[in-house]
Design a protein around this motif. Sequence first.
Motif, short mmCIF file in Angstrom:
data_model
loop_
_atom_site.label_atom_id
_atom_site.label_comp_id
_atom_site.label_asym_id
_atom_site.label_seq_id
_atom_site.Cartn_x
_atom_site.Cartn_y
_atom_site.Cartn_z
N ILE A 21 0.85 -1.21 0.00
CA ILE A 21 0.00 0.00 0.00
C ILE A 21 0.88 1.25 0.00
O ILE A 21 0.67 2.18 -0.78
N ILE A 22 1.90 1.26 0.89
CA ILE A 22 2.79 2.41 0.96
C ILE A 22 3.54 2.61 -0.35
O ILE A 22 3.68 3.72 -0.86
N GLU A 23 4.00 1.51 -0.93
CA GLU A 23 4.72 1.58 -2.20
C GLU A 23 3.83 2.17 -3.30
O GLU A 23 4.27 3.01 -4.10
N THR A 24 2.57 1.72 -3.34
CA THR A 24 1.64 2.23 -4.35
C THR A 24 1.44 3.73 -4.21
O THR A 24 1.45 4.48 -5.20
N ILE A 25 1.26 4.16 -2.97
CA ILE A 25 1.04 5.60 -2.73
C ILE A 25 2.28 6.40 -3.09
O ILE A 25 2.20 7.41 -3.81
N MET A 26 3.45 5.96 -2.63
CA MET A 26 4.67 6.71 -2.84
C MET A 26 5.10 6.74 -4.30
O MET A 26 5.75 7.69 -4.76
N GLU A 27 4.74 5.72 -5.06
CA GLU A 27 5.11 5.66 -6.46
C GLU A 27 4.14 6.41 -7.37
O GLU A 27 4.53 6.91 -8.42
N ASN A 28 2.87 6.50 -6.97
CA ASN A 28 1.83 6.98 -7.91
C ASN A 28 1.13 8.28 -7.51
O ASN A 28 0.45 8.87 -8.35
N SER A 29 1.27 8.70 -6.27
CA SER A 29 0.59 9.93 -5.86
C SER A 29 1.11 11.13 -6.64
O SER A 29 2.33 11.30 -6.81
N GLN A 30 0.21 11.96 -7.12
CA GLN A 30 0.59 13.20 -7.81
C GLN A 30 1.00 14.27 -6.80
O GLN A 30 1.70 15.22 -7.16
N ASP A 31 0.52 14.15 -5.58
CA ASP A 31 0.98 15.05 -4.52
C ASP A 31 2.30 14.53 -3.99
O ASP A 31 2.54 13.31 -3.93
#
Length: 324
Positions: A21-31
């Motif tokens: 989950i953390i990896e997905t957020i850190m890799e894909n978040s535009q913010d």
Amino acid sequence: MSNKDNHERAFEPCVLSQTKIIETIMENSQDTIYFKDKDSRFLFNSRAHVFQFGLEDPRALIGKSDYDLYPRIFADSARRDEEEIMRTGQPIIGRIERWVKDDGDVVWFSASKYPLYDDDGQILGTWGTTRDITDLKKTEKELELVNREYEVLNNKLKELSVIDELSGLYNRRHFYDTLSKTMKIFSRVRSRGYASSFSLLLIDIDDFKYINDEYGHVFGDIAIRHVAQLLRSHTRLSDYVFRYGGDEFAIILPDTDIKGAQELGERLRRTISGTPLTRDNHEITLEISLGTATFDEQVDAMDIVQQADQKLYEAKNNGKNQVC
């Protein structure tokens, strides 16, 4: 089996590990997302965070601080925020930040910053997110400029609604509005025991029909503008000068008694007759007649207008080019 049981049995969530989950957020978040230690050095960064510095690998910022990336004034402000967060444990939400890059470009952020806790609940640093709102700021600036243009336009429209186009003076409608307001003001002044008053001049260009017939309507317009300019330049800033209609003008004179109105009227009469127009190398002298009235106990604006008009009529009948 109930519908509820069917629904619960049919739902089989896809379980992700916290790491994924953390990896997905850190890799894909535009913010942008970052984590810092107590000395404001980066511990962990999202890919969007490093992209804004032209980097690819989020690990490239580990151990660096804002002082390595931003102008000092920006980094100082961020450090103060982080010290405050670590001291109080309170987040800062929606801070608007402005980054002036080396090439002069300006980037705007909306930043939210939070305390970062260890497993024992002790603050070990800060973390935060930022959103690039540069496009929004540009839109706001454009809207601000548009609103200013509309304001200028609205003021111009308001001005046009009370200004006579030919003479540049206030028009007839604004005359009655101003006269009514002036009467109310001086009525209140009188009710408090003061003797202050105001006067009205009505002015007519003598033999204007002859001027139009003899020299043409274009010259007639020139004559109206000429008289208007002289009236405006030879009255006080506190006086109100109007084109009442056709070749007629009106002046409202605050704090002026009948004697003062007649004296001004005489000065205006001499000024206009002493300032001829030139046409085809010939001087053409204009003359005016004036009627005066002073606010006393009139209740209606038309009362004082009729009094001044009656005096103007007397000036015309008594030979013109005079004040009554």
